[in-house]
Motif scaffolding. Sequence first.
Motif, PDB file in Angstrom:
ATOM      1  N   LYS A  52       9.589 -38.562  19.705  1.00  0.00           N
ATOM      2  CA  LYS A  52      10.608 -37.782  20.082  1.00  0.00           C
ATOM      3  C   LYS A  52      10.578 -36.309  19.317  1.00  0.00           C
ATOM      4  CE  LYS A  52      13.777 -41.022  21.953  1.00  0.00           C
ATOM      5  NZ  LYS A  52      15.068 -41.768  21.920  1.00  0.00           N
ATOM      6  N   GLN A  53      10.424 -35.237  20.108  1.00  0.00           N
ATOM      7  CA  GLN A  53      10.509 -34.020  19.488  1.00  0.00           C
ATOM      8  C   GLN A  53      11.246 -33.035  20.188  1.00  0.00           C
ATOM      9  OE1 GLN A  53       6.065 -33.304  20.194  1.00  0.00           O
ATOM     10  NE2 GLN A  53       5.676 -33.502  18.197  1.00  0.00           N
ATOM     11  N   ARG A  57      10.996 -36.742  24.913  1.00  0.00           N
ATOM     12  CA  ARG A  57      10.499 -37.950  24.826  1.00  0.00           C
ATOM     13  C   ARG A  57       8.644 -37.844  25.171  1.00  0.00           C
ATOM     14  NH1 ARG A  57      10.094 -43.313  27.219  1.00  0.00           N
ATOM     15  NH2 ARG A  57      10.529 -44.868  25.759  1.00  0.00           N
ATOM     16  N   ASN A  58       7.975 -38.085  24.276  1.00  0.00           N
ATOM     17  CA  ASN A  58       6.517 -38.020  24.673  1.00  0.00           C
ATOM     18  C   ASN A  58       5.833 -39.607  24.178  1.00  0.00           C
ATOM     19  OD1 ASN A  58       6.252 -35.310  25.003  1.00  0.00           O
ATOM     20  ND2 ASN A  58       6.788 -34.904  23.205  1.00  0.00           N
ATOM     21  N   ASP A 102      12.803 -47.529  22.095  1.00  0.00           N
ATOM     22  CA  ASP A 102      13.536 -46.615  21.492  1.00  0.00           C
ATOM     23  C   ASP A 102      14.203 -47.129  20.239  1.00  0.00           C
ATOM     24  OD1 ASP A 102      12.945 -44.503  23.291  1.00  0.00           O
ATOM     25  OD2 ASP A 102      14.539 -44.999  24.877  1.00  0.00           O
TER      26      ASP A 102
END
Length: 143
Positions: A52-53, A57-58, A102
């Motif tokens: 997560k950036q 979410r990648n 997650d």
Amino acid sequence: MSLGFNRVTLPHTHLVQVMGKSPEEVQSELHKYLDQNAVSDFEVYTFDMVIKQGGVRNVLYVGYASIPAGLKSVGQSKVISLSNNKFIECEIPISNYEDFLDGKFNDEMTEYKKVNQLKDDMSSVFALFQKNDNVVRVLIPYK
């Protein structure tokens, strides 16, 4: 939902690893490597690395297949020697897969490792997943 954990030893000691931007790309490259090396008896695993950036979410998709010892890395197919083939195993419903990725079940896993005096062993792989229609088999290496 409460997870049930088991400890298992995988029967293989070598995996081929392929990374990509989609599951289809990864599976295509993985099977190309297996075909080129005439590997017909194998187990397939995946690992979806979530990063997560800035709220985005990648996912980096990783595919693995068990292979016999002695095969070499070629191109984007990297051969990994499992320094340890002991894993904590649990199954989660496919409907809870995103929550698992997650980190919503981290506390249960941490408690299981603490009670059983197990430590993470990410020297070869972070985790291995085997998905079917209803359930995801999760394998986490330990020492």
